[in-house]
Write a protein that holds these residues in place. Sequence first.
Motif, mmCIF file in Angstrom:
data_model
loop_
_atom_site.group_PDB
_atom_site.id
_atom_site.type_symbol
_atom_site.label_atom_id
_atom_site.label_comp_id
_atom_site.label_asym_id
_atom_site.label_seq_id
_atom_site.Cartn_x
_atom_site.Cartn_y
_atom_site.Cartn_z
ATOM 1 N N ALA A 47 0.829 -1.205 0.000
ATOM 2 C CA ALA A 47 0.000 0.000 0.000
ATOM 3 C C ALA A 47 0.865 1.258 0.000
ATOM 4 O O ALA A 47 0.567 2.224 -0.719
ATOM 5 C CB ALA A 47 -0.933 -0.005 1.199
ATOM 6 N N LEU A 48 1.941 1.256 0.767
ATOM 7 C CA LEU A 48 2.831 2.422 0.795
ATOM 8 C C LEU A 48 3.516 2.638 -0.546
ATOM 9 O O LEU A 48 3.679 3.772 -1.000
ATOM 10 C CB LEU A 48 3.871 2.264 1.908
ATOM 11 C CG LEU A 48 3.342 2.423 3.332
ATOM 12 C CD1 LEU A 48 4.439 2.076 4.334
ATOM 13 C CD2 LEU A 48 2.838 3.831 3.559
ATOM 14 N N VAL A 49 3.910 1.552 -1.210
ATOM 15 C CA VAL A 49 4.541 1.673 -2.531
ATOM 16 C C VAL A 49 3.539 2.231 -3.539
ATOM 17 O O VAL A 49 3.879 3.104 -4.350
ATOM 18 C CB VAL A 49 5.103 0.308 -2.984
ATOM 19 C CG1 VAL A 49 5.483 0.325 -4.453
ATOM 20 C CG2 VAL A 49 6.294 -0.081 -2.130
ATOM 21 N N LEU A 50 2.305 1.734 -3.494
ATOM 22 C CA LEU A 50 1.286 2.235 -4.416
ATOM 23 C C LEU A 50 0.986 3.719 -4.190
ATOM 24 O O LEU A 50 0.844 4.481 -5.142
ATOM 25 C CB LEU A 50 0.011 1.406 -4.284
ATOM 26 C CG LEU A 50 0.099 -0.022 -4.817
ATOM 27 C CD1 LEU A 50 -1.183 -0.782 -4.509
ATOM 28 C CD2 LEU A 50 0.394 -0.032 -6.293
ATOM 29 N N VAL A 51 0.916 4.128 -2.943
ATOM 30 C CA VAL A 51 0.669 5.543 -2.640
ATOM 31 C C VAL A 51 1.847 6.390 -3.111
ATOM 32 O O VAL A 51 1.662 7.472 -3.678
ATOM 33 C CB VAL A 51 0.397 5.741 -1.131
ATOM 34 C CG1 VAL A 51 0.436 7.204 -0.750
ATOM 35 C CG2 VAL A 51 -0.940 5.132 -0.755
ATOM 36 N N GLN A 52 3.054 5.920 -2.902
ATOM 37 C CA GLN A 52 4.241 6.666 -3.329
ATOM 38 C C GLN A 52 4.245 6.828 -4.845
ATOM 39 O O GLN A 52 4.555 7.919 -5.355
ATOM 40 C CB GLN A 52 5.505 5.957 -2.845
ATOM 41 C CG GLN A 52 6.775 6.763 -2.992
ATOM 42 C CD GLN A 52 7.423 6.600 -4.361
ATOM 43 O OE1 GLN A 52 7.248 5.601 -5.026
ATOM 44 N NE2 GLN A 52 8.155 7.613 -4.776
ATOM 45 N N ARG A 53 3.884 5.785 -5.579
ATOM 46 C CA ARG A 53 3.856 5.871 -7.038
ATOM 47 C C ARG A 53 2.758 6.827 -7.507
ATOM 48 O O ARG A 53 2.934 7.575 -8.471
ATOM 49 C CB ARG A 53 3.655 4.493 -7.643
ATOM 50 C CG ARG A 53 4.899 3.605 -7.431
ATOM 51 C CD ARG A 53 4.731 2.268 -8.066
ATOM 52 N NE ARG A 53 4.885 2.411 -9.510
ATOM 53 C CZ ARG A 53 4.489 1.521 -10.396
ATOM 54 N NH1 ARG A 53 3.896 0.415 -10.001
ATOM 55 N NH2 ARG A 53 4.661 1.726 -11.684
ATOM 56 N N VAL A 55 1.549 9.412 -5.831
ATOM 57 C CA VAL A 55 1.941 10.795 -5.504
ATOM 58 C C VAL A 55 3.063 11.257 -6.425
ATOM 59 O O VAL A 55 3.104 12.432 -6.829
ATOM 60 C CB VAL A 55 2.358 10.887 -4.017
ATOM 61 C CG1 VAL A 55 2.974 12.226 -3.699
ATOM 62 C CG2 VAL A 55 1.153 10.641 -3.125
ATOM 63 N N ALA A 56 3.964 10.382 -6.818
ATOM 64 C CA ALA A 56 5.088 10.763 -7.672
ATOM 65 C C ALA A 56 4.603 11.140 -9.077
ATOM 66 O O ALA A 56 5.252 11.947 -9.752
ATOM 67 C CB ALA A 56 6.089 9.628 -7.747
ATOM 68 N N ARG A 57 3.500 10.589 -9.520
ATOM 69 C CA ARG A 57 2.979 10.925 -10.859
ATOM 70 C C ARG A 57 2.433 12.334 -10.926
ATOM 71 O O ARG A 57 2.468 12.973 -11.954
ATOM 72 C CB ARG A 57 1.857 9.954 -11.239
ATOM 73 C CG ARG A 57 2.338 8.607 -11.617
ATOM 74 C CD ARG A 57 1.168 7.793 -12.121
ATOM 75 N NE ARG A 57 1.564 6.389 -12.284
ATOM 76 C CZ ARG A 57 0.731 5.421 -12.552
ATOM 77 N NH1 ARG A 57 -0.566 5.682 -12.694
ATOM 78 N NH2 ARG A 57 1.147 4.192 -12.688
ATOM 79 N N ARG A 58 1.898 12.827 -9.841
ATOM 80 C CA ARG A 58 1.255 14.143 -9.860
ATOM 81 C C ARG A 58 2.206 15.223 -9.612
ATOM 82 O O ARG A 58 3.052 15.692 -9.527
ATOM 83 C CB ARG A 58 0.170 14.196 -8.799
ATOM 84 C CG ARG A 58 -0.936 13.260 -9.154
ATOM 85 C CD ARG A 58 -2.011 13.277 -8.102
ATOM 86 N NE ARG A 58 -3.035 12.330 -8.495
ATOM 87 C CZ ARG A 58 -4.301 12.563 -8.427
ATOM 88 N NH1 ARG A 58 -4.744 13.701 -7.986
ATOM 89 N NH2 ARG A 58 -5.179 11.660 -8.789
#
Length: 58
Positions: A47-53, A55-58
């Motif tokens: 879940a943390l990796v998915l959230v980081q990815r 947020v990094a896109r925006r």
Amino acid sequence: MRSLTLIFATLVTSPILAKSFDRPLPQAQSATAEFWFALSSLALIVALVLVQRLVARR
């Protein structure tokens, strides 16, 4: 009467009457508990990796 109440309150709350603190003993974990803890830890990391990815896109 007040002095009698004060003496009684002092004696009742004195450390002589207090019980000593007994530390709780830790309980061993079962294999089932360790499995669910490992599974939930992996889910949290994913879940943390998915959230980081995200947020990094925006």
